[in-house]
Design a protein around this motif. Structure first.
Motif, PDB file in Angstrom:
ATOM      1  N   GLY B 214       1.042  -1.337  -0.005  1.00 39.59           N
ATOM      2  CA  GLY B 214       0.159  -0.085  -0.025  1.00 39.59           C
ATOM      3  C   GLY B 214       0.712   1.090   0.064  1.00 39.59           C
ATOM      4  N   TRP B 215       0.549   1.987  -0.516  1.00 42.01           N
ATOM      5  CA  TRP B 215       1.370   3.492  -0.720  1.00 42.01           C
ATOM      6  C   TRP B 215       1.456   4.076   0.714  1.00 42.01           C
ATOM      7  N   TRP B 216       2.398   4.758   1.077  1.00 40.15           N
ATOM      8  CA  TRP B 216       2.482   5.604   2.278  1.00 40.15           C
ATOM      9  C   TRP B 216       1.455   6.535   2.639  1.00 40.15           C
ATOM     10  N   ILE B 217       1.161   7.013   1.622  1.00 40.63           N
ATOM     11  CA  ILE B 217       0.047   8.292   2.021  1.00 40.63           C
ATOM     12  C   ILE B 217      -1.124   7.811   2.606  1.00 40.63           C
ATOM     13  N   TRP B 218      -1.447   6.793   2.398  1.00 34.54           N
ATOM     14  CA  TRP B 218      -2.666   6.007   3.409  1.00 34.54           C
ATOM     15  C   TRP B 218      -2.215   4.864   4.271  1.00 34.54           C
ATOM     16  N   THR B 279      11.185  16.889 -11.088  1.00 39.19           N
ATOM     17  CA  THR B 279      11.779  16.123 -10.330  1.00 39.19           C
ATOM     18  C   THR B 279      11.105  15.873  -8.590  1.00 39.19           C
ATOM     19  N   VAL B 280      10.590  17.234  -8.739  1.00 37.16           N
ATOM     20  CA  VAL B 280       9.812  17.337  -7.162  1.00 37.16           C
ATOM     21  C   VAL B 280       8.461  16.343  -7.158  1.00 37.16           C
ATOM     22  N   VAL B 285       6.035  11.343  -5.638  1.00 38.10           N
ATOM     23  CA  VAL B 285       5.537   9.959  -6.190  1.00 38.10           C
ATOM     24  C   VAL B 285       6.312   8.862  -5.264  1.00 38.10           C
ATOM     25  N   THR B 286       7.458   9.086  -5.691  1.00 39.12           N
ATOM     26  CA  THR B 286       8.331   7.845  -4.872  1.00 39.12           C
ATOM     27  C   THR B 286       8.260   7.691  -3.386  1.00 39.12           C
ATOM     28  N   LEU B 287       7.957   8.926  -2.701  1.00 33.82           N
ATOM     29  CA  LEU B 287       7.959   8.716  -1.167  1.00 33.82           C
ATOM     30  C   LEU B 287       6.531   8.375  -1.015  1.00 33.82           C
ATOM     31  N   PHE B 288       5.555   8.788  -1.589  1.00 33.17           N
ATOM     32  CA  PHE B 288       4.203   8.882  -0.727  1.00 33.17           C
ATOM     33  C   PHE B 288       3.252   8.116  -1.631  1.00 33.17           C
ATOM     34  N   ALA B 314       4.438   3.411 -16.883  1.00 36.98           N
ATOM     35  CA  ALA B 314       3.367   4.109 -17.119  1.00 36.98           C
ATOM     36  C   ALA B 314       2.422   4.465 -15.769  1.00 36.98           C
ATOM     37  N   TRP B 315       2.680   3.678 -14.622  1.00 37.57           N
ATOM     38  CA  TRP B 315       2.399   4.068 -13.359  1.00 37.57           C
ATOM     39  C   TRP B 315       3.220   5.160 -12.882  1.00 37.57           C
ATOM     40  N   PHE B 316       4.289   5.168 -12.840  1.00 35.95           N
ATOM     41  CA  PHE B 316       5.218   6.202 -12.382  1.00 35.95           C
ATOM     42  C   PHE B 316       4.881   7.680 -13.139  1.00 35.95           C
ATOM     43  N   LEU B 317       4.832   7.552 -14.319  1.00 37.01           N
ATOM     44  CA  LEU B 317       4.710   8.842 -15.185  1.00 37.01           C
ATOM     45  C   LEU B 317       3.248   9.408 -14.857  1.00 37.01           C
ATOM     46  N   GLY B 318       2.394   8.426 -14.869  1.00 34.15           N
ATOM     47  CA  GLY B 318       0.927   8.831 -14.573  1.00 34.15           C
ATOM     48  C   GLY B 318       0.814   9.723 -13.385  1.00 34.15           C
ATOM     49  N   LYS B 319       1.221   8.909 -12.386  1.00 36.11           N
ATOM     50  CA  LYS B 319       1.380   9.457 -10.919  1.00 36.11           C
ATOM     51  C   LYS B 319       1.970  10.888 -10.757  1.00 36.11           C
ATOM     52  N   THR B 320       3.158  10.742 -11.735  1.00 37.69           N
ATOM     53  CA  THR B 320       3.960  11.894 -11.764  1.00 37.69           C
ATOM     54  C   THR B 320       3.523  13.330 -12.390  1.00 37.69           C
ATOM     55  N   PHE B 321       2.733  12.855 -13.498  1.00 38.16           N
ATOM     56  CA  PHE B 321       1.953  14.176 -14.063  1.00 38.16           C
ATOM     57  C   PHE B 321       0.702  14.475 -13.391  1.00 38.16           C
ATOM     58  N   VAL B 322       0.226  13.718 -12.500  1.00 37.13           N
ATOM     59  CA  VAL B 322      -1.100  14.184 -11.757  1.00 37.13           C
ATOM     60  C   VAL B 322      -0.501  15.051 -10.725  1.00 37.13           C
TER      61      VAL B 322
END
Lengths: 229, 373
Positions: B214-218, B279-280, B285-288, B314-322
């Motif tokens: 699970g992602w750390w954000i939740w 990068t930010v 995305v990487t951390l949370f 695709a997951w990475f880029l998708g989240k990043t662009f969000v």
């Protein structure tokens, strides 16, 4: 002085130095507590973000016109001011009496009126209504000032030219009296009363400027009677 | 503690394992067999980063202009190419051909070095971001520390540029940038530290892998979400974007630290600014948000398998662009803060929350109180 809450103002009376005076008691406005401030701020930030996202999500809200592609369907505001025009009725008559109020009210001296004595009526009538677009600021003062409702501002805005003398227009299509006067006369007299005027004829005040392939214009003299061209 | 155990037993199918293989690993492997392969891998890495910079520079600037346009009821660029997609190319050509003006009294060397420093800091971060399990240039075991150090390095370029220009606006802009970035770095680092506590590693790839359940954000109760918001705000401040763009503040400083820059040097600052957004967002995305980890919801095996089909990149880029979109959204909605408001926000509001968050996070980790442990 802190903020005062005028809602809970109380009138009363008291004594100052033995003299009875009427007093007003106003409580200090209570400061919002921090939690409420933060909540309010966050709510407002959210409201702003919702608004901009609404614009983003609905491309219909875009107000930009793709000029010149949309030239045929271009919609201009009714009050758009791009060129001064004389109003003409369906008979092709204008209302200008040549009173010169517009000339006097024009802040840039962009309007130069010449009048003449009418051959039939023997009264003052418009000879040439010269409008200098090159110095006009489109302030609309002339239109507002005209007591005869003879002028209007039109939406024709593509007026760029290579020689600024071409920005000096003669607005009236004929030299002659106003519609009211013409209506009083017999139709057969009209031809004699109206002398045609073209858009670029006559003196223009921008005289003596030599440009390649353009002859210097004659020295302007606006007190001239009659057509100087 | 029962609650957590129930959640844990409910948590997900057998986790799909990802083997992390970075370009640096491959190059290292090849050293024993074929030196040419090593060189090829290294060249590939350099080219990939260069290509990524060019692509990101173009696409983000285009995206920014389009997004900004539509947020303001405009269309954005529409002329060069269909819907203006070549506008950035045209602008780049223009910047390349522009005269490179150096003020007479400027510090010539520093004026030259500043934009490169700024860009270098950004590029170095691109190097360690895990784009996918197999797509990462190098996985440093002190990745988080590296990120924190290098992003702080970027401000050096801005400070140098502001100082070397020998211009009031530039100097003020540079100093403001220094004050701002150093302040907000604290909040950003505090938020990062919480995630380091939870994942128990400093390597970015390791942090991504720790989010398999699970992602750390939740997954980190409350702490994750608070950390995410803190980090996002601090990051926006660190990359000098509205509402924290006081170092540039057009209406106050006519451009701030880059007032005296033109041509390609200006383009470098500009490029660094836009790559920084990426990068930010990527670090966030990487951390949370689980990096390249697909979204898994508890027991829904079918859903989880469907999510697995989408490649990690695709997951990475998708989240990043969000995240990038959110950053742009903030920029085109909020007005600029005053300097004192900026400092108030950091030192009196975000810093205490950050410390409290870190403390709470430490307690939670100590008692293993987080979802799907």
């Amino acid at each position: 002085m802190g903020l005062l809450d005028t809602k809970d103002m109380k009138k009363g009376s008291g004594t100052v130095g033995g003299v009875a005076v009427s007093t007003v008691t106003v409580p200090r406005l209570k400061r919002h507590d921090t939690a409420r401030d933060v909540g309010f701020s966050l709510k407002e930030l959210g409201r702003g973000m919702k608004l901009t996202l609404g614009y983003f999500a609905r491309p219909k809200t875009v107000v930009t016109s793709q000029y010149p592609e949309n030239r045929d369907t271009l919609k201009l505001a009714e009050r758009f001011r791009a060129s001064l025009k004389l109003k003409y009725d369906d008979k092709g008559w204008h209302n200008c009496t040549g009173c010169g109020i517009c000339e006097r009210i024009c802040p840039n001296n962009s309007i130069i009126l010449t009048t003449r004595k009418g051959e039939v009526t023997g009264k003052k009538e418009l000879d040439r209504y010269v409008w200098r677009m090159d110095s006009c600021t489109f302030c609309n003062s002339c239109v507002v000032a005209c007591p005869f409702d003879a002028l209007e501002m039109g939406p024709e805005f593509e007026n760029a030219v290579y020689d600024r003398r071409l920005l000096i227009y003669t607005l009236n299509r004929y030299a002659g009296p106003a519609a009211k006067v013409l209506a009083k006369h017999e139709p057969e007299q009209h031809a004699a009363m109206m002398e045609p005027r073209d858009r670029f004829g006559g003196d223009t005040p921008l005289n003596g400027v030599a440009m390649p392939k353009v002859e210097p214009l004659k020295k302007a003299n606006h007190n001239n009677e009659g057509d100087a061209s | 503690m029962n609650f957590v155990h129930i959640l844990a037993s409910a948590g997900g199918p057998g986790p799909k394992t990802f083997k992390v293989l970075t370009v640096a690993d491959r190059a290292l492997e090849a050293v024993n067999t074929n030196l040419w392969m090593t060189a090829l891998y290294l060249l590939l890495a350099v080219l990939a980063v260069a290509g990524l910079i060019a692509f990101l520079g173009m696409s983000l600037i285009y995206m920014e202009r389009k997004v900004a346009g539509h947020f303001q009821c405009r269309l954005g660029p529409m002329r060069v190419g269909p819907h203006g997609i070549f506008q950035t190319v045209a602008d780049t050509v223009k910047l390349l051909l522009k005269e490179d003006i150096i003020p007479r009294d400027a510090d010539q060397l520093m004026h030259l070095v500043a934009p490169f420093l700024s860009l270098t800091a950004t590029v170095l971060v691109l190097m360690i971001i895990p784009y996918s399990p197999t797509l990462q240039i190098v996985d440093l075991n002190i990745g988080v520390l590296f990120v924190t150090a290098i992003t702080g390095f970027g401000v050096l370029g801005i400070l140098l540029g502001g100082w070397a220009s020998n211009n009031k606006w530039s100097l003020l802009g540079g100093m403001r940038a220094g004050a701002q970035i150093i302040s907000y770095e604290i909040s950003a680092t505090l938020a990062i530290m919480v995630m380091v506590l939870f994942s128990g590693t400093l390597s970015l790839s390791g942090i991504v892998q720790s989010q398999e359940a699970g992602w750390w954000i939740w997954r980190a109760p409350v702490v994750g979400l608070v950390g995410f918001i803190l980090f996002l705000i601090a990051s926006v401040a660190e990359i000098n974007r509205t509402p924290f763009d006081i170092p540039e503040g057009e209406s106050e400083l006519t451009g701030g630290f880059n007032t005296e820059y033109s041509g390609m040097r200006f383009a470098f600052f500009f490029l660094a600014e836009f790559i920084n957004i990426f990068t930010v967002a990527a670090i966030t995305v990487t951390l949370f948000l689980g990096g390249w980890m697909p979204l898994h919801i508890g027991d829904f095996a079918g859903f989880n398998h469907a999510m697995d089909i989408i490649p990690p990149v695709a997951w990475f880029l998708g989240k990043t662009f969000v995240i990038i979109f959110i950053i742009m959204w903030l920029r085109w909605t909020f007005p600029r803060l005053r300097v004192d408001q900026l400092m108030h926000l950091e030192w009196k509001i975000m810093l205490p929350i950050g410390f409290a968050n870190l403390l709470l996070g430490a307690v939670l980790v100590l008692f293993n109180f987080y979802f799907f442990p």
